[in-house]
Design an enzyme around this catalytic site. Structure first.
Site, PDB file in Angstrom:
ATOM      1  N   ASP A 119     -40.263  -5.309  72.743  1.00  0.00           N
ATOM      2  CA  ASP A 119     -40.790  -4.443  73.830  1.00  0.00           C
ATOM      3  C   ASP A 119     -40.589  -2.955  73.706  1.00  0.00           C
ATOM      4  O   ASP A 119     -39.864  -2.769  72.858  1.00  0.00           O
ATOM      5  CB  ASP A 119     -40.010  -5.237  75.104  1.00  0.00           C
ATOM      6  N   SER A 120     -41.189  -2.183  74.625  1.00  0.00           N
ATOM      7  CA  SER A 120     -40.998  -0.861  74.601  1.00  0.00           C
ATOM      8  C   SER A 120     -39.584  -0.568  74.888  1.00  0.00           C
ATOM      9  O   SER A 120     -39.233   0.713  74.685  1.00  0.00           O
ATOM     10  CB  SER A 120     -42.044  -0.395  75.648  1.00  0.00           C
ATOM     11  N   CYS A 128     -44.204  -7.457  75.777  1.00  0.00           N
ATOM     12  CA  CYS A 128     -44.807  -6.354  76.624  1.00  0.00           C
ATOM     13  C   CYS A 128     -46.017  -6.485  76.678  1.00  0.00           C
ATOM     14  O   CYS A 128     -46.805  -6.872  75.796  1.00  0.00           O
ATOM     15  CB  CYS A 128     -44.425  -5.217  75.612  1.00  0.00           C
ATOM     16  N   GLU A 188     -36.082   0.703  86.398  1.00  0.00           N
ATOM     17  CA  GLU A 188     -35.367   0.946  85.483  1.00  0.00           C
ATOM     18  C   GLU A 188     -34.211   1.755  86.131  1.00  0.00           C
ATOM     19  O   GLU A 188     -32.927   1.902  85.521  1.00  0.00           O
ATOM     20  CB  GLU A 188     -36.050   2.256  84.844  1.00  0.00           C
ATOM     21  N   CYS A 192     -46.193  -7.248  83.970  1.00  0.00           N
ATOM     22  CA  CYS A 192     -45.425  -6.336  83.521  1.00  0.00           C
ATOM     23  C   CYS A 192     -44.228  -6.875  83.644  1.00  0.00           C
ATOM     24  O   CYS A 192     -43.474  -7.425  84.409  1.00  0.00           O
ATOM     25  CB  CYS A 192     -45.500  -5.079  84.396  1.00  0.00           C
ATOM     26  N   HIS A 247     -41.272  -5.610  83.878  1.00  0.00           N
ATOM     27  CA  HIS A 247     -40.110  -5.163  84.824  1.00  0.00           C
ATOM     28  C   HIS A 247     -40.267  -5.905  86.238  1.00  0.00           C
ATOM     29  O   HIS A 247     -39.190  -5.899  87.165  1.00  0.00           O
ATOM     30  CB  HIS A 247     -40.206  -3.738  85.194  1.00  0.00           C
TER      31      HIS A 247
HETATM   32  N1  DGL Z   1     -42.917  -3.367  78.889  1.00  0.00           N
HETATM   33  C1  DGL Z   1     -44.068  -2.673  79.797  1.00  0.00           C
HETATM   34  C2  DGL Z   1     -45.017  -3.735  80.049  1.00  0.00           C
HETATM   35  O1  DGL Z   1     -44.822  -4.915  80.339  1.00  0.00           O
HETATM   36  C3  DGL Z   1     -43.457  -1.817  80.759  1.00  0.00           C
HETATM   37  C4  DGL Z   1     -42.767  -0.611  80.412  1.00  0.00           C
HETATM   38  C5  DGL Z   1     -43.603   0.352  79.749  1.00  0.00           C
HETATM   39  O2  DGL Z   1     -44.377   0.932  80.338  1.00  0.00           O
HETATM   40  O3  DGL Z   1     -43.156   0.599  78.566  1.00  0.00           O
HETATM   41  O4  DGL Z   1     -46.259  -3.539  80.214  1.00  0.00           O
END
Ligand code: DGL
Length: 286
Positions: free
Chosen positions: A15-16, A78, A157, A189, A191
């Site tokens: 993931d990011s 992600c 976050e 997403c 989060h």
């Molecule tokens: N992990 C990203 C997503 O699911 C959210 C956080 C980001 O923008 O990197 O799209």
């Protein structure tokens, strides 16, 4: 490739940043015996506001790196990364690659009764229209209403998941979805599962909430690549491209358990692993 791949080989999850740990949490729930390598690209988070072409390059790098570690499966945990790079990586690698978008889309189509589905995610995910495409592929008559809610990522976050301020923001950002009377909402997403209750409250209890994270874990279980004959829990190795201590602290909240050790991996190490798109593959447009 030096590693021999078998059912005990790890699953590569990335993931990011720490968001994909909501997907890993579900992998632990549905597939506790799996060994996992989790990579969080915390040096370059967030992916959501970036151009998809840039995110695609990151996805090609990280997938190349994980493949070189001998993983049996790659999970792009992600939504933005999936929207930007899943199709390319799946074409380039000999191991299966799955993203978080198709499983969530499938579950939403199976859940809706009115044929009106809502999708929320980052700007990158929503603008890519990847959820729309995934849903329409299954049922072209479904009506989709989507909204980018990047502000939710910031709140989650910083650990603010139930403040009155966020409740107001949720009502504001979800207003269009509430008005259009969707009966199913996809949390597109990583989060958002952490504020699932707050979102559900804002939408109204009659709206079914679909977590892409959970659906992805169920999809992995269906792939039949699972580690077998292992009574014990699998082992996880964590890598982060920015501060490992920060990853440990924040990540435990997303994973719902303590993270013992996190290794640092530099962006330079990653960029050496980028998967090259061969010239004879004309178009890898997502
Ligand atoms: N992990 C990203 C997503 O699911 C959210 C956080 C980001 O923008 O990197 O799209």
């Amino acid at each position: 490739l030096t590693h021999e791949i078998n059912s005990r080989s790890p699953i590569g999850v990335f993931d990011s940043g720490i968001g994909g740990l909501t997907v890993l949490k579900e992998i632990y729930r549905y597939l506790p015996a799996e060994n996992v390598i989790y990579l969080g690209d915390t040096a370059r988070v967030p992916y959501g506001p970036r151009p998809l072409e840039e995110v695609k390059k990151f996805v090609l790098e990280i997938s190349g790196f994980l493949h070189a570690q001998g993983v049996k499966l790659i999970v792009i945990a992600c939504n933005t990364g999936t929207a930007a790079g899943l199709q390319s990586v799946a074409k380039l690698l000999p191991v299966p690659v799955i993203g978080v978008i198709d499983p969530g889309a499938k579950a939403a189509v199976n859940t809706t009764k009115t044929g009106r589905i809502g999708v929320i995610g980052t700007a990158g995910t929503i603008n890519s229209k990847s959820y729309d495409a995934a849903i329409k592929k299954i049922d072209k008559n479904i009506e989709i209403v989507s909204a980018a809610c990047p502000i939710f990522v910031e709140y989650v976050e910083k650990g603010e998941t139930d403040s009155p301020e966020l409740v107001d923001l949720a009502k504001f950002h979800l207003a269009q979805l509430i008005d259009s009377k969707v009966d199913t909402l996809i949390l597109g997403c990583t989060h958002y599962p952490l504020i699932k209750d707050l979102i559900s409250e804002a939408m109204g209890k009659e709206v079914s909430i679909i977590s892409s994270a959970e659906e992805t874990a169920k999809e992995i279980a269906r792939l039949g690549l699972s580690a077998t004959g292992a009574a014990a829990n699998g082992k996880s190795r964590f890598l982060a491209t920015a501060d490992p201590e920060d990853f440990k602290l924040k990540g435990s909240r997303f994973l719902g358990r303590a993270i013992e050790t996190v290794e640092h991996l530099s962006i330079e190490d990653l960029s050496g692993s980028i998967l090259e798109i061969p010239a004879d593959i004309e178009s890898l447009v997502e």
